[in-house]
Design a protein around this motif. Structure first.
Motif, PDB file in Angstrom:
ATOM      1  N   VAL A  90     -54.424  11.926 -60.354  1.00  0.00           N
ATOM      2  CA  VAL A  90     -54.022  11.631 -61.726  1.00  0.00           C
ATOM      3  C   VAL A  90     -54.804  10.418 -62.227  1.00  0.00           C
ATOM      4  O   VAL A  90     -54.806   9.369 -61.578  1.00  0.00           O
ATOM      5  CB  VAL A  90     -52.510  11.344 -61.825  1.00  0.00           C
ATOM      6  CG1 VAL A  90     -52.119  11.017 -63.264  1.00  0.00           C
ATOM      7  CG2 VAL A  90     -51.698  12.526 -61.313  1.00  0.00           C
ATOM      8  N   GLN A  91     -55.466  10.587 -63.357  1.00  0.00           N
ATOM      9  CA  GLN A  91     -56.163   9.476 -64.004  1.00  0.00           C
ATOM     10  C   GLN A  91     -55.802   9.500 -65.482  1.00  0.00           C
ATOM     11  O   GLN A  91     -56.470  10.124 -66.304  1.00  0.00           O
ATOM     12  CB  GLN A  91     -57.677   9.575 -63.811  1.00  0.00           C
ATOM     13  CG  GLN A  91     -58.422   8.320 -64.261  1.00  0.00           C
ATOM     14  CD  GLN A  91     -59.908   8.390 -64.014  1.00  0.00           C
ATOM     15  OE1 GLN A  91     -60.517   9.453 -64.142  1.00  0.00           O
ATOM     16  NE2 GLN A  91     -60.521   7.258 -63.676  1.00  0.00           N
ATOM     17  N   LEU A  92     -54.703   8.839 -65.796  1.00  0.00           N
ATOM     18  CA  LEU A  92     -54.176   8.781 -67.156  1.00  0.00           C
ATOM     19  C   LEU A  92     -53.823   7.334 -67.489  1.00  0.00           C
ATOM     20  O   LEU A  92     -53.376   6.587 -66.617  1.00  0.00           O
ATOM     21  CB  LEU A  92     -52.915   9.640 -67.305  1.00  0.00           C
ATOM     22  CG  LEU A  92     -53.077  11.160 -67.253  1.00  0.00           C
ATOM     23  CD1 LEU A  92     -51.704  11.828 -67.161  1.00  0.00           C
ATOM     24  CD2 LEU A  92     -53.820  11.676 -68.486  1.00  0.00           C
ATOM     25  N   PRO A  93     -53.979   6.944 -68.744  1.00  0.00           N
ATOM     26  CA  PRO A  93     -53.514   5.610 -69.133  1.00  0.00           C
ATOM     27  C   PRO A  93     -51.994   5.561 -69.165  1.00  0.00           C
ATOM     28  O   PRO A  93     -51.322   6.595 -69.024  1.00  0.00           O
ATOM     29  CB  PRO A  93     -54.115   5.437 -70.537  1.00  0.00           C
ATOM     30  CG  PRO A  93     -54.267   6.828 -71.052  1.00  0.00           C
ATOM     31  CD  PRO A  93     -54.588   7.679 -69.859  1.00  0.00           C
ATOM     32  N   SER A 107     -40.581  16.530 -58.779  1.00  0.00           N
ATOM     33  CA  SER A 107     -39.516  17.531 -58.768  1.00  0.00           C
ATOM     34  C   SER A 107     -39.884  18.738 -57.919  1.00  0.00           C
ATOM     35  O   SER A 107     -39.004  19.475 -57.469  1.00  0.00           O
ATOM     36  CB  SER A 107     -39.190  17.975 -60.201  1.00  0.00           C
ATOM     37  OG  SER A 107     -40.236  18.771 -60.736  1.00  0.00           O
ATOM     38  N   LEU A 108     -41.190  18.946 -57.687  1.00  0.00           N
ATOM     39  CA  LEU A 108     -41.668  20.088 -56.911  1.00  0.00           C
ATOM     40  C   LEU A 108     -42.165  19.701 -55.521  1.00  0.00           C
ATOM     41  O   LEU A 108     -42.652  20.552 -54.780  1.00  0.00           O
ATOM     42  CB  LEU A 108     -42.816  20.782 -57.662  1.00  0.00           C
ATOM     43  CG  LEU A 108     -42.531  21.235 -59.090  1.00  0.00           C
ATOM     44  CD1 LEU A 108     -43.805  21.766 -59.731  1.00  0.00           C
ATOM     45  CD2 LEU A 108     -41.437  22.295 -59.111  1.00  0.00           C
ATOM     46  N   GLY A 109     -42.076  18.422 -55.174  1.00  0.00           N
ATOM     47  CA  GLY A 109     -42.584  17.985 -53.883  1.00  0.00           C
ATOM     48  C   GLY A 109     -44.089  17.803 -53.860  1.00  0.00           C
ATOM     49  O   GLY A 109     -44.696  17.722 -52.785  1.00  0.00           O
ATOM     50  N   ILE A 110     -44.721  17.733 -55.026  1.00  0.00           N
ATOM     51  CA  ILE A 110     -46.158  17.503 -55.124  1.00  0.00           C
ATOM     52  C   ILE A 110     -46.414  16.003 -55.025  1.00  0.00           C
ATOM     53  O   ILE A 110     -45.709  15.192 -55.633  1.00  0.00           O
ATOM     54  CB  ILE A 110     -46.712  18.063 -56.451  1.00  0.00           C
ATOM     55  CG1 ILE A 110     -46.534  19.584 -56.499  1.00  0.00           C
ATOM     56  CG2 ILE A 110     -48.172  17.690 -56.644  1.00  0.00           C
ATOM     57  CD1 ILE A 110     -46.837  20.193 -57.852  1.00  0.00           C
ATOM     58  N   VAL A 111     -47.430  15.620 -54.284  1.00  0.00           N
ATOM     59  CA  VAL A 111     -47.772  14.217 -54.059  1.00  0.00           C
ATOM     60  C   VAL A 111     -48.707  13.754 -55.173  1.00  0.00           C
ATOM     61  O   VAL A 111     -49.721  14.398 -55.449  1.00  0.00           O
ATOM     62  CB  VAL A 111     -48.457  14.029 -52.696  1.00  0.00           C
ATOM     63  CG1 VAL A 111     -48.789  12.560 -52.451  1.00  0.00           C
ATOM     64  CG2 VAL A 111     -47.584  14.582 -51.574  1.00  0.00           C
ATOM     65  N   VAL A 112     -48.391  12.629 -55.804  1.00  0.00           N
ATOM     66  CA  VAL A 112     -49.232  12.068 -56.868  1.00  0.00           C
ATOM     67  C   VAL A 112     -50.136  10.991 -56.276  1.00  0.00           C
ATOM     68  O   VAL A 112     -49.675  10.091 -55.574  1.00  0.00           O
ATOM     69  CB  VAL A 112     -48.370  11.461 -57.992  1.00  0.00           C
ATOM     70  CG1 VAL A 112     -49.242  10.732 -59.014  1.00  0.00           C
ATOM     71  CG2 VAL A 112     -47.555  12.550 -58.681  1.00  0.00           C
ATOM     72  N   SER A 113     -51.446  11.104 -56.575  1.00  0.00           N
ATOM     73  CA  SER A 113     -52.394  10.067 -56.176  1.00  0.00           C
ATOM     74  C   SER A 113     -53.031   9.508 -57.445  1.00  0.00           C
ATOM     75  O   SER A 113     -53.959  10.100 -58.003  1.00  0.00           O
ATOM     76  CB  SER A 113     -53.467  10.624 -55.247  1.00  0.00           C
ATOM     77  OG  SER A 113     -54.307   9.578 -54.788  1.00  0.00           O
ATOM     78  N   PRO A 114     -52.513   8.372 -57.952  1.00  0.00           N
ATOM     79  CA  PRO A 114     -52.974   7.845 -59.239  1.00  0.00           C
ATOM     80  C   PRO A 114     -54.224   6.982 -59.088  1.00  0.00           C
ATOM     81  O   PRO A 114     -54.343   6.203 -58.139  1.00  0.00           O
ATOM     82  CB  PRO A 114     -51.788   7.014 -59.711  1.00  0.00           C
ATOM     83  CG  PRO A 114     -51.146   6.522 -58.446  1.00  0.00           C
ATOM     84  CD  PRO A 114     -51.381   7.597 -57.411  1.00  0.00           C
ATOM     85  N   LEU A 115     -55.133   7.107 -60.049  1.00  0.00           N
ATOM     86  CA  LEU A 115     -56.366   6.325 -60.074  1.00  0.00           C
ATOM     87  C   LEU A 115     -56.449   5.540 -61.374  1.00  0.00           C
ATOM     88  O   LEU A 115     -56.100   6.060 -62.440  1.00  0.00           O
ATOM     89  CB  LEU A 115     -57.588   7.236 -59.960  1.00  0.00           C
ATOM     90  CG  LEU A 115     -57.635   8.209 -58.784  1.00  0.00           C
ATOM     91  CD1 LEU A 115     -58.941   8.991 -58.808  1.00  0.00           C
ATOM     92  CD2 LEU A 115     -57.475   7.491 -57.457  1.00  0.00           C
ATOM     93  N   PRO A 116     -56.930   4.304 -61.322  1.00  0.00           N
ATOM     94  CA  PRO A 116     -57.100   3.527 -62.552  1.00  0.00           C
ATOM     95  C   PRO A 116     -58.088   4.199 -63.504  1.00  0.00           C
ATOM     96  O   PRO A 116     -59.025   4.878 -63.072  1.00  0.00           O
ATOM     97  CB  PRO A 116     -57.644   2.187 -62.058  1.00  0.00           C
ATOM     98  CG  PRO A 116     -57.276   2.120 -60.610  1.00  0.00           C
ATOM     99  CD  PRO A 116     -57.285   3.520 -60.122  1.00  0.00           C
ATOM    100  N   MET A 117     -57.902   3.983 -64.796  1.00  0.00           N
ATOM    101  CA  MET A 117     -58.806   4.553 -65.783  1.00  0.00           C
ATOM    102  C   MET A 117     -60.222   4.016 -65.637  1.00  0.00           C
ATOM    103  O   MET A 117     -61.191   4.666 -66.032  1.00  0.00           O
ATOM    104  CB  MET A 117     -58.292   4.282 -67.196  1.00  0.00           C
ATOM    105  CG  MET A 117     -57.048   5.059 -67.578  1.00  0.00           C
ATOM    106  SD  MET A 117     -57.208   6.850 -67.377  1.00  0.00           S
ATOM    107  CE  MET A 117     -58.576   7.222 -68.472  1.00  0.00           C
ATOM    108  N   GLN A 118     -60.370   2.820 -65.069  1.00  0.00           N
ATOM    109  CA  GLN A 118     -61.711   2.247 -64.933  1.00  0.00           C
ATOM    110  C   GLN A 118     -62.558   2.966 -63.889  1.00  0.00           C
ATOM    111  O   GLN A 118     -63.775   2.822 -63.878  1.00  0.00           O
ATOM    112  CB  GLN A 118     -61.627   0.766 -64.550  1.00  0.00           C
ATOM    113  CG  GLN A 118     -60.928  -0.094 -65.603  1.00  0.00           C
ATOM    114  CD  GLN A 118     -59.506  -0.370 -65.184  1.00  0.00           C
ATOM    115  OE1 GLN A 118     -58.804   0.537 -64.715  1.00  0.00           O
ATOM    116  NE2 GLN A 118     -59.062  -1.605 -65.340  1.00  0.00           N
TER     117      GLN A 118
END
Length: 580
Positions: A90-93, A107-118
Motif C-alpha cells: 500500500v502506497q497511499l497518502p 477483515s479478510l486476514g490480508i496483511v498490509v505492508s505500507p510504504l511512504p509516498m516518498q
C-alpha cells in the motif's frame, strides 16, 4: 513465522493470555464494535488540501458510512483473488482511503505492508520482492507524480505481483490511466458485497496471532528489514498511546504522521480505533494547513516533531494569529526533548507527552500525569519495573526492561552508567521477516536488543535517561534513512574515494542528510552533481543529501572505523536546502 498458525509461539500466547495481557480481540472486531456503538457519529476526515494533492475534494464519513465503504473494498479485494495471508502493498497518502484499505484488508486476514509516498522504484521493488506482494494499492496522481503508472512499470521486476490497483480516483478512470491498472473508487457496499464478506469471515475467522502488517525499518543496514506484527502485539501496544494521553471518544485527533510505521499507526490510528473519536488526516505536512485544521476541526490532540514545537513556541507573531484553544495536549518524541520547549507549552496550558517507540515494539511514554514536572518529562522515561514505583499506563505492568553493558554484557542496575536497553513483553514483535537470514534481535532471555543507549536516573532509580542512538540512523522529518545504503550509492560515483553519511541538525525536520567525502585525484564534485547522480538511481527524494563536504581524509579509529561523531556539526540547526 513460528510453529502453528500465527507469529508468536504457542507458549507465549498461553502465557500472555493467562495474565490478561493479550485477549481474543482482533483489530477488525474493534472496528465493528465502534461502528455498532458510534453509528452516525463522525469518524474520519480527509486532509483539507486533498484537492491540490490528489485532484479530488475532501470528504467526511460517519462510522456507518466508513463501514459501508470498507465492506465494498473488502469485496473488491476478494474479487481480485486476495485472501488470508496474502501481502497487500500500500502506497497511499493519509486519506480516508488509507484507513479503508487497512480495515478492509484486516477483515479478510490480508496483511498490509505500507510504504511512504516518498518511496520510488528502488524502494518499492526491494520491499515488494522481500514481502512477496500479491497486489499493490496506490493512487493515480500525487502532486506531479503518477505512482500507479510507476508501480506498473516496475511490475516485471516483482515476480509475485500480478495486480496494481489505483484507489480513490475520480469517478471515471483518467484517459491516460495505464492499461493494466485496476481502477477502484470508494462506494457503499451492496447487499451482495455485505453477504460475501460476512460469509468469508465466518468461514475463516481471524486469529489474534495472525499477521496484520509488515512495516519497514531501515536501521543501519543497506537492505530494509520487514517487521511483521499481529493483532496481539499491535492491540497491546495501542494501550500505551491511549493511556498516556488519556484518549477518549470525545477526542478529535489530527494525524500528520504517515500511517506507515509505529508513529502514525500507533500514535494516532490505533488510539482512534480503540476509543471511537474523530480522526482528521493530514498529508503532506504543511504548517498553515496543519494549524488551520486544528482551529476548524476543533482538534483536541495531535502529534508533532520536537523541532516544530520549538519553532512555534518562539514565533509569537504566528501563534497570535492561530486558534489553538481546543488543544489539550500534544505528543512528541523521536529525539530528546528540550526542557524549555516542554515547559513553554505547559505554561500555555498544553502539556507535551514524550514518546519513545519503534516498529519492533518499544513503547516508553512520559505522560503529564506521571511526570508533572515538564523538565523531568522532557529528559526521562518511566523505568518499567522499578521497585516501589507505580505508573499510570497499564502497559507499565506488562513490560520488563533492563540495561546491558555493550562491552561486557553485564546487566546494569546502578544509576549513571550507560547501557543498551533490552525490553520484553506483549508489545514486542515476534521477529523480523525472513528471520533465518538475519542475526536474532533478541538476547538469551528473549529480550529485544533495541540498540538504544540509556542510563538509570532519578532518586529512586525510577527513570530511564536516553543518551544516544547506538547506531547511526538519520531521522529526517520522522523518516528513517540508513546511511549504509546511501554510502553505497554515493561510493559508486566515479569521483568519490571515501564517504560517510551523517545527519545535520535542522529546526523543522530534526535532521537533514549530509555527505562527507574524499575525492579521487584530479576530480571535483558539487552537491548538484551528486544529487543528479543519485536521482538516476531512482531513490526517495528525502534521502538526497542537502550538504556536501569534501575533506582530504575521514577520521577513523584504530581499527579503521569512520568516527562519525567527529564529523557531525555542533552548530545551530539550519532550515535551508530541502530537496525537491
Amino acid at each position: 513465522m513460528t510453529e502453528g498458525r500465527g507469529l508468536h509461539p504457542r507458549a507465549r500466547v498461553e502465557d500472555y493470555t493467562s495474565k490478561g495481557w493479550w485477549s481474543d480481540e482482533t483489530a477488525d472486531q474493534v472496528f465493528r464494535d465502534q461502528v455498532q456503538a458510534r453509528g452516525d457519529a463522525l469518524a474520519v476526515v480527509d486532509p483539507a488540501n486533498r484537492a491540490a494533492l490528489l485532484g479530488t475534494e475532501p470528504r467526511r464519513l460517519t462510522w456507518n458510512e466508513l463501514d459501508h465503504e470498507v465492506t465494498f473494498l473488502a469485496a473488491r479485494l476478494l474479487d481480485l483473488g486476495l485472501g488470508r495471508g496474502d501481502v497487500l502493498g500500500v502506497q497511499l497518502p493519509n486519506t480516508i482511503e488509507l484507513v479503508e484499505v487497512y480495515l478492509a484488508a484486516w477483515s479478510l486476514g490480508i496483511v498490509v505492508s505500507p510504504l511512504p509516498m516518498q518511496y520510488r522504484e528502488r524502494e518499492v521493488v526491494g520491499m515488494a520482492t522481500q514481502a512477496e506482494f500479491a497486489a499493490f494499492v496506490t493512487t493515480y496522481a500525487f502532486g506531479d507524480r503518477h505512482p500507479a503508472a510507476d508501480a506498473l512499470a516496475a511490475r516485471d521486476r516483482i515476480p509475485s505481483l500480478p495486480t496494481v490497483v489505483g484507489f480513490g480516483l475520480p469517478g471515471e478512470a483518467p484517459e491516460d490511466m495505464p492499461a493494466g491498472v485496476v481502477h477502484l473508487v470508494p462506494a457503499a457496499a451492496s447487499e451482495d458485497d455485505t453477504a460475501r464478506v460476512a460469509a468469508y469471515r465466518e468461514s475463516d475467522p481471524n486469529d489474534p496471532n495472525d499477521c496484520l502488517t509488515i512495516c519497514w525499518t531501515s536501521g543501519t543496514e543497506s537492505e530494509p528489514k520487514g517487521v511483521p506484527r499481529c493483532h496481539y502485539d499491535w492491540l497491546a501496544i495501542s494501550w500505551a498511546t491511549v493511556d498516556a494521553p488519556r484518549v477518549t471518544a470525545d477526542d478529535v485527533l489530527l494525524n500528520p504522521f504517515p500511517m506507515v510505521n509505529m508513529a502514525g499507526i500507533n500514535g494516532m490510528f490505533l488510539p482512534w480505533l480503540r476509543t471511537g473519536g474523530v480522526l482528521v488526516q493530514h498529508h503532506p505536512f504543511d504548517l498553515p494547513t496543519f494549524l488551520a485544521q486544528i482551529a476548524q476541526e476543533r482538534v483536541t490532540y495531535t502529534v508533532a516533531p520536537p523541532a516544530l514545537l520549538w519553532m512555534l513556541l518562539h514565533d509569537e507573531a504566528l501563534l497570535s494569529k492561530v486558534d489553538l484553544s481546543s488543544l489539550t495536549r500534544i505528543g512528541s518524541g523521536s529525539v530528546p526533548l528540550q526542557p524549555a520547549m516542554v515547559r513553554g507549552w505547559q505554561e500555555r496550558g498544553i502539556p507535551v507527552i514524550n514518546f519513545f517507540g519503534s516498529n519492533e515494539g518499544i513503547g516508553l511514554l512520559s505522560s503529564f500525569e506521571d511526570f508533572p514536572d515538564p523538565d523531568e518529562r522532557a529528559q526521562y522515561f518511566p523505568r518499567y519495573g522499578a521497585p516501589g514505583v507505580h505508573w499510570s499506563s497499564r502497559v507499565s505492568e506488562w513490560m520488563s526492561v533492563k540495561l546491558v553493558d555493550v562491552v561486557t554484557g553485564e546487566e546494569i542496575t546502578e544509576p549513571g552508567r550507560s547501557g543498551e536497553l533490552h525490553i520484553t513483553g506483549p508489545t514486542v514483535f515476534a521477529g523480523y521477516l525472513h528471520a533465518d537470514r538475519r542475526p536474532s534481535p533478541f538476547d538469551d532471555e528473549g529480550y529485544l536488543k533495541t540498540g538504544d543507549l540509556f542510563e538509570i536516573a532519578g532518586d529512586r532509580g525510577q527513570f530511564l535517561h536516553y543518551l544516544d542512538r547506538a547506531k547511526d540512523l538519520v531521522i529526517r522529518g520522522g523518516m528513517n534513512i540508513a546511511p549504509a545504503e546511501l554510502e553505497g550509492l554515493i561510493g559508486a560515483h566515479p569521483a568519490v574515494a571515501d564517504v560517510a553519511v551523517i545527519g545535520d541538525p535542522d529546526e523543522v525536520l530534526g535532521e537533514r542528510v549530509a555527505a562527507v567525502v574524499t575525492l579521487k585525484p584530479g576530480t571535483t564534485l558539487t552537491l548538484e552533481e551528486l544529487v543528479a547522480f543519485l536521482k538516476e538511481q531512482k531513490i526517495a527524494s528525502f534521502k538526497l543529501p542537502e550538504r556536501l563536504e569534501v575533506r582530504d581524509e575521514l577520521p577513523r579509529n584504530p581499527v579503521g572505523k569512520i568516527l562519525k561523531r567527529a564529523l557531525r556539526r555542533t552548530d545551530e540547526p539550519t532550515t535551508t536546502g530541502a530537496p525537491a
